[in-house]
Design an enzyme around this catalytic site. Structure first.
Site, PDB file in Angstrom:
ATOM      1  N   ASP A 270     -41.831  45.362 102.437  1.00  0.00           N
ATOM      2  CA  ASP A 270     -40.115  45.652 101.966  1.00  0.00           C
ATOM      3  C   ASP A 270     -39.280  44.402 101.843  1.00  0.00           C
ATOM      4  O   ASP A 270     -37.924  44.538 101.156  1.00  0.00           O
ATOM      5  CB  ASP A 270     -39.553  46.554 102.969  1.00  0.00           C
ATOM      6  CG  ASP A 270     -40.128  47.969 102.764  1.00  0.00           C
ATOM      7  OD1 ASP A 270     -40.883  47.917 101.617  1.00  0.00           O
ATOM      8  OD2 ASP A 270     -40.533  48.695 103.532  1.00  0.00           O
TER       9      ASP A 270
ATOM     10  N   ASP B 212     -40.929  44.689 108.779  1.00  0.00           N
ATOM     11  CA  ASP B 212     -42.077  45.076 107.425  1.00  0.00           C
ATOM     12  C   ASP B 212     -41.754  43.745 106.345  1.00  0.00           C
ATOM     13  O   ASP B 212     -41.266  43.850 105.727  1.00  0.00           O
ATOM     14  CB  ASP B 212     -41.656  46.752 106.034  1.00  0.00           C
ATOM     15  CG  ASP B 212     -42.522  46.550 105.738  1.00  0.00           C
ATOM     16  OD1 ASP B 212     -43.139  45.490 104.507  1.00  0.00           O
ATOM     17  OD2 ASP B 212     -43.711  47.712 105.646  1.00  0.00           O
TER      18      ASP B 212
END
Ligand code: PRP
Ligand code: URA
Length: 209
Positions: A203, A200
């Site tokens: 993130d 991700d």
């Protein structure tokens, strides 16, 4: 059909491997994403038009080249696209920056638009939409839709990792948009993540999870 290009410069490929590694921490991830974005800016600006200009060097008059044509705006897709802005700006410092907020619903994988703030003159600018990840292509397609609705007409999409599914979808939806990526990956998994990918991107850039 727009151009699709993998930017295979050795420095870019080396740096992409660094950020793919799951042990690359937030600080290094952020730094290297910016470095790759700077190198990508160099490559994606190759076809910028030049014009002749007469200048005076200390030795006398001379005809030289300078950039002509459209001015640039960089448009990151929030959040993860923000990670590429400073790197792009380091090579194109006069560019304006627009923001398009978009998140992917983790259940449906459909993108949801939540924020759009753009320079008023986007119809006259070369627009570089930046986002590290092109997965299903939903976010990129919606971002380009948003720009076109507001008059954007000269759009290139710049990402770090792309899945074949996303490239196909973006090309079909917006055949006029050139796509540049540092990595062309294998496939999407059942959760819509790019494999091998880098996880991700938002993130990892911002240290959230
Ligand atoms: C990620 C990524 C892209 C999108 C790609 O953002 O930065 O915007 O997913 O997926 P798609 O091609 O399937 O649309 P995410 O929705 O995780 O939001 P974030 O940047 O705020 O973390
Ligand atoms: N968004 C990400 O951040 N990573 C993926 O692999 C797919 C979408």
């Amino acid at each position: 059909m727009g151009k699709f290009q993998v930017i295979d410069h050795p420095l870019i490929q080396h740096k992409l491997t660094i950020i793919r590694d799951k042990n690359c921490g937030t600080k290094e991830f952020r730094e290297v994403v910016n470095e790759i974005a700077m190198l990508m800016a160099y490559e994606v600006s190759r076809d910028m038009p030049l014009e002749d200009v007469v200048i005076e060097t200390p030795m006398g008059k001379s005809t030289q080249k300078k950039l002509s044509g459209k001015k640039v705006a960089i448009v990151p897709i929030l959040r993860a696209g923000i990670g590429m802005v400073d790197g792009m700006l380091s090579l194109i410092p006069a560019a304006k920056v627009g923001h398009i907020g978009m998140y992917r619903d983790h259940d449906t994988l459909e993108p949801v638009e939540y924020f759009v703030k753009l320079p008023s003159d986007i119809s006259t600018r070369q627009l570089f939409v930046v986002d590290p990840m092109l997965a299903t292509g939903g976010s990129a397609i919606l971002a380009v839709d948003a720009l076109k609705r507001r008059g954007g007409n000269n759009i290139k999409f710049v990402c770090l990792v792309a899945a074949p599914e996303g490239i196909k979808a973006l090309q079909e939806a917006h055949p006029d948009v050139d796509i540049y990526t540092a990595g062309l990956d294998d496939h999407l998994n059942e959760d819509g993540y790019i494999v091998p990918g880098l996880g991700d991107a938002g993130d990892r850039l911002f240290g959230t999870k």
